[in-house]
Design a protein around this motif. Structure first.
Motif, mmCIF file in Angstrom:
data_model
loop_
_atom_site.group_PDB
_atom_site.id
_atom_site.type_symbol
_atom_site.label_atom_id
_atom_site.label_comp_id
_atom_site.label_asym_id
_atom_site.label_seq_id
_atom_site.Cartn_x
_atom_site.Cartn_y
_atom_site.Cartn_z
ATOM 1 N N THR A 1 51.076 28.192 -6.875
ATOM 2 C CA THR A 1 51.832 27.089 -6.278
ATOM 3 C C THR A 1 51.309 26.720 -4.903
ATOM 4 O OG1 THR A 1 53.439 28.695 -5.420
ATOM 5 C CG2 THR A 1 53.935 27.664 -7.531
ATOM 6 N N GLY A 2 50.698 27.684 -4.205
ATOM 7 C CA GLY A 2 50.219 27.414 -2.854
ATOM 8 C C GLY A 2 48.848 26.777 -2.816
ATOM 9 N N CYS A 3 47.964 27.232 -3.698
ATOM 10 C CA CYS A 3 46.573 26.783 -3.629
ATOM 11 C C CYS A 3 46.345 25.429 -4.275
ATOM 12 C CB CYS A 3 45.661 27.820 -4.283
ATOM 13 S SG CYS A 3 45.347 29.230 -3.228
ATOM 14 N N THR A 4 47.341 24.882 -4.941
ATOM 15 C CA THR A 4 47.157 23.579 -5.555
ATOM 16 C C THR A 4 47.608 22.452 -4.628
ATOM 17 O OG1 THR A 4 49.308 23.882 -6.636
ATOM 18 C CG2 THR A 4 47.373 24.441 -7.911
ATOM 19 N N LYS A 5 47.879 22.752 -3.368
ATOM 20 C CA LYS A 5 48.273 21.730 -2.409
ATOM 21 C C LYS A 5 47.117 20.766 -2.162
ATOM 22 C CE LYS A 5 51.612 24.544 0.161
ATOM 23 N NZ LYS A 5 51.907 25.182 1.474
ATOM 24 N N SER A 6 47.458 19.496 -2.018
ATOM 25 C CA SER A 6 46.454 18.488 -1.712
ATOM 26 C C SER A 6 46.142 18.494 -0.218
ATOM 27 C CB SER A 6 46.958 17.112 -2.130
ATOM 28 O OG SER A 6 46.120 16.094 -1.628
ATOM 29 N N PHE A 7 44.862 18.368 0.119
ATOM 30 C CA PHE A 7 44.448 18.310 1.517
ATOM 31 C C PHE A 7 44.499 16.877 2.060
ATOM 32 C CE2 PHE A 7 43.117 22.583 0.980
ATOM 33 C CZ PHE A 7 42.865 23.106 2.231
ATOM 34 N N CYS A 8 45.039 15.961 1.275
ATOM 35 C CA CYS A 8 45.107 14.572 1.715
ATOM 36 C C CYS A 8 46.163 14.397 2.794
ATOM 37 C CB CYS A 8 45.422 13.651 0.532
ATOM 38 S SG CYS A 8 44.116 13.561 -0.703
ATOM 39 N N SER A 9 45.751 13.903 3.948
ATOM 40 C CA SER A 9 46.680 13.627 5.037
ATOM 41 C C SER A 9 47.387 12.291 4.778
ATOM 42 C CB SER A 9 45.928 13.575 6.362
ATOM 43 O OG SER A 9 45.010 12.501 6.371
ATOM 44 N N VAL A 10 48.332 11.936 5.644
ATOM 45 C CA VAL A 10 49.021 10.652 5.524
ATOM 46 C C VAL A 10 48.011 9.510 5.600
ATOM 47 C CG1 VAL A 10 50.660 9.092 6.644
ATOM 48 C CG2 VAL A 10 51.207 11.519 6.411
ATOM 49 N N TYR B 1 48.504 23.530 5.770
ATOM 50 C CA TYR B 1 48.481 23.686 4.321
ATOM 51 C C TYR B 1 48.834 25.087 3.836
ATOM 52 C CZ TYR B 1 46.124 19.240 4.908
ATOM 53 O OH TYR B 1 45.809 17.955 5.286
ATOM 54 N N GLY B 2 48.573 26.128 4.633
ATOM 55 C CA GLY B 2 48.975 27.468 4.226
ATOM 56 C C GLY B 2 47.882 28.499 4.455
ATOM 57 N N PRO B 3 48.245 29.797 4.455
ATOM 58 C CA PRO B 3 47.274 30.872 4.734
ATOM 59 C C PRO B 3 46.197 31.010 3.676
ATOM 60 C CG PRO B 3 49.393 31.779 4.045
ATOM 61 C CD PRO B 3 49.609 30.322 4.252
ATOM 62 N N ILE B 4 46.555 30.879 2.390
ATOM 63 C CA ILE B 4 45.561 31.003 1.328
ATOM 64 C C ILE B 4 44.579 29.844 1.387
ATOM 65 C CG2 ILE B 4 45.187 31.119 -1.151
ATOM 66 C CD1 ILE B 4 46.443 33.600 -0.037
#
Length: 461
Positions: A22-31, A180-183
């Motif tokens: 759930t954490g590593c699938t975050k998008s790096f797209c900013s606003v 985005y998170g530690p991972i």
């Protein structure tokens, strides 16, 4: 190992993998990146959006409302508040589809919502679209860009092909940890940055394949070094199989007799300890491998530089099954790559088991057939599951991931052949020196039995 301990380890492993997934699938797209993506999508799909809204009886934007919004965009673009790209050009997409709120934080649709309220006052409600249309309009844009995640780049710039090229904001390593998170900061961002800089080194628009190959070699080498103790322990366990089978013959009622079961487990653990074998080490090392796998998927999906190139007219960001079923210029390469990847993964999975069966047949032919080791069975089923999982999930991932798995499978095959060659050489050396490996132990035992029977026959003669 007690059942309770196994249960705790299993639950903890699944929980950790779920957290990472759930954490590593975050998008790096900013606003700002999302505003760029929305601008492209709106340009290509506004007609379809309005047609759907009209069918549902929604009040569409009037010409006066559209002109009002356009004037507001021009005013914002001319102001100092509007961010600029690497060439110093103001970002119109940010002006229309984003904005800075009262706290100075970039917020999606902030300007648009504010201007909508102003338009309702200045133009009148009758000339403005209804609230239901505004909600439908924004939800359509959001869903349209939901699959666009290629925003991971350490350097800002224009990324994409043709008319779909957008300006992507650069992200720092520290920002990856904080936003985005530690991972993401520990693994996803470095992998994405690695792809970016390798592509630049090999040449933009042509270096993506070389970058993926080099990144795969580096990651697989690290994983090999990390999992080497587990691999070595597994190989030793294979060599000890004759002695394990002998112990199982010594306690044939272990499945029904608690005393025999306890004694068998005790003597097996003593044998493992004496030979520095850790039976569950290989299963334990599957956890970091799963974490790295998920992070690689996220990095390849997010790497902005991969959105710029093609391989045999196939985009690196194209979803595999869509490229195969699209029946267009991407179909031939996507289909061939998928088949090659599936075959390579199958060989990579089955080759160690083939070597294991060969060794058991060669060095363990004189023993009575006993029940196969449960831990060995578990590892075999896990291997089959991972093979099916990789083949199926690759269809829903980008072409770049299929390339990674294909190269990774080839590396695994080479590693298996090298490890088997080393083990064979070590086994021959032990046999020459009279070592006590599993195979030589069995041969020595058979020789002793033969000598004993010879002496017995001589006495009787």
């Amino acid at each position: 190992m007690k059942k309770q301990t196994k249960g705790v380890i299993t639950v903890a492993s699944l929980g950790l993998c779920a957290m990472v997934l759930t954490g590593c699938t975050k998008s790096f797209c900013s606003v700002q990146d999302k505003a760029e993506l929305i601008s492209i999508y709106e340009k290509n799909n506004i007609k379809t959006i309005n047609e759907k809204a009209a069918k549902n009886g929604m009040l569409l934007p009037s010409d006066e409302f559209i002109a009002f919004i356009d004037d507001k965009v021009e005013e914002y673009v001319a102001s100092e508040d509007c961010p600029k790209d690497d060439k110093g050009v103001a970002l119109r997409s940010f002006a229309k589809f984003a904005g800075y709120n009262e706290k100075g934080k970039a917020t999606l649709y902030y300007n648009y919502d504010k201007w909508y309220q102003e338009a309702c006052v200045e133009l009148g409600v009758s000339k403005c679209p209804g609230v239901s249309y505004i909600s439908f309009y924004k939800s359509s844009l959001n869903s349209g860009i939901s699959g666009k995640t290629a925003c991971l780049t350490p350097e800002e710039g224009d990324f994409g092909l043709g008319e779909n090229q957008i300006f992507v904001e650069g992200k720092s390593w520290g920002q990856a940890f904080v936003d985005y998170g530690p991972i993401e900061g520990l693994l996803v961002y470095p992998i994405g940055a690695m792809i970016h800089y390798f592509t630049k080194a090999f040449g933009m628009y042509t270096g993506q394949v070389a970058a993926i190959i080099l990144m795969t070699v580096i990651i697989r080498t690290i994983l090999f070094l990390v999992s080497f103790p587990a691999t070595r322990s597994q190989n030793k366990m294979s060599e000890l199989q004759p002695q394990i089978n002998a112990l199982q013959q010594k306690y044939p009622n272990a499945q029904t007799n608690s005393y025999d079961k306890q004694k068998l487990a005790q003597e097996q653990m003593e044998l493992f300890k004496k030979n520095h074998v850790h039976p569950f080490l290989q299963m334990l090392f599957m956890i970091p491998q799963m974490i790295v796998f998920i992070c690689v998927v996220s990095a390849l999906q997010g790497a902005a530089v991969l959105s710029q190139g093609t391989i045999f007219s196939t985009s690196f960001t194209s979803i595999t099954y869509k490229a195969i079923l699209g029946w267009n210029h991407e179909t031939p390469f996507a289909l061939i790559l998928f088949l090659l990847m599936a075959v390579a993964q199958a060989i990579s999975t089955l080759l160690p088991q083939m070597f294991q069966k060969w060794k058991e047949k060669k060095f363990n032919v004189n023993l009575v057939k006993v029940q196969e080791n449960k831990q060995k069975n578990s590892m075999k089923y896990i291997s089959y599951f991972m093979l099916v999982f990789i083949v199926l999930i690759s269809l829903s991932l980008p072409i770049s991931m299929a390339i990674y798995w294909f190269i990774g499978a080839l590396i695994n095959i080479i590693q298996t052949l090298i490890m088997e060659a080393i083990n064979t050489s070590r086994r021959h050396k032990n046999n020459k020196n009279g070592g006590n490996s599993g195979a030589s132990w069995q041969r020595n035992k058979n020789k002793k039995k033969k000598k004993s029977s010879d002496k017995f026959s001589i006495r009787r003669g």
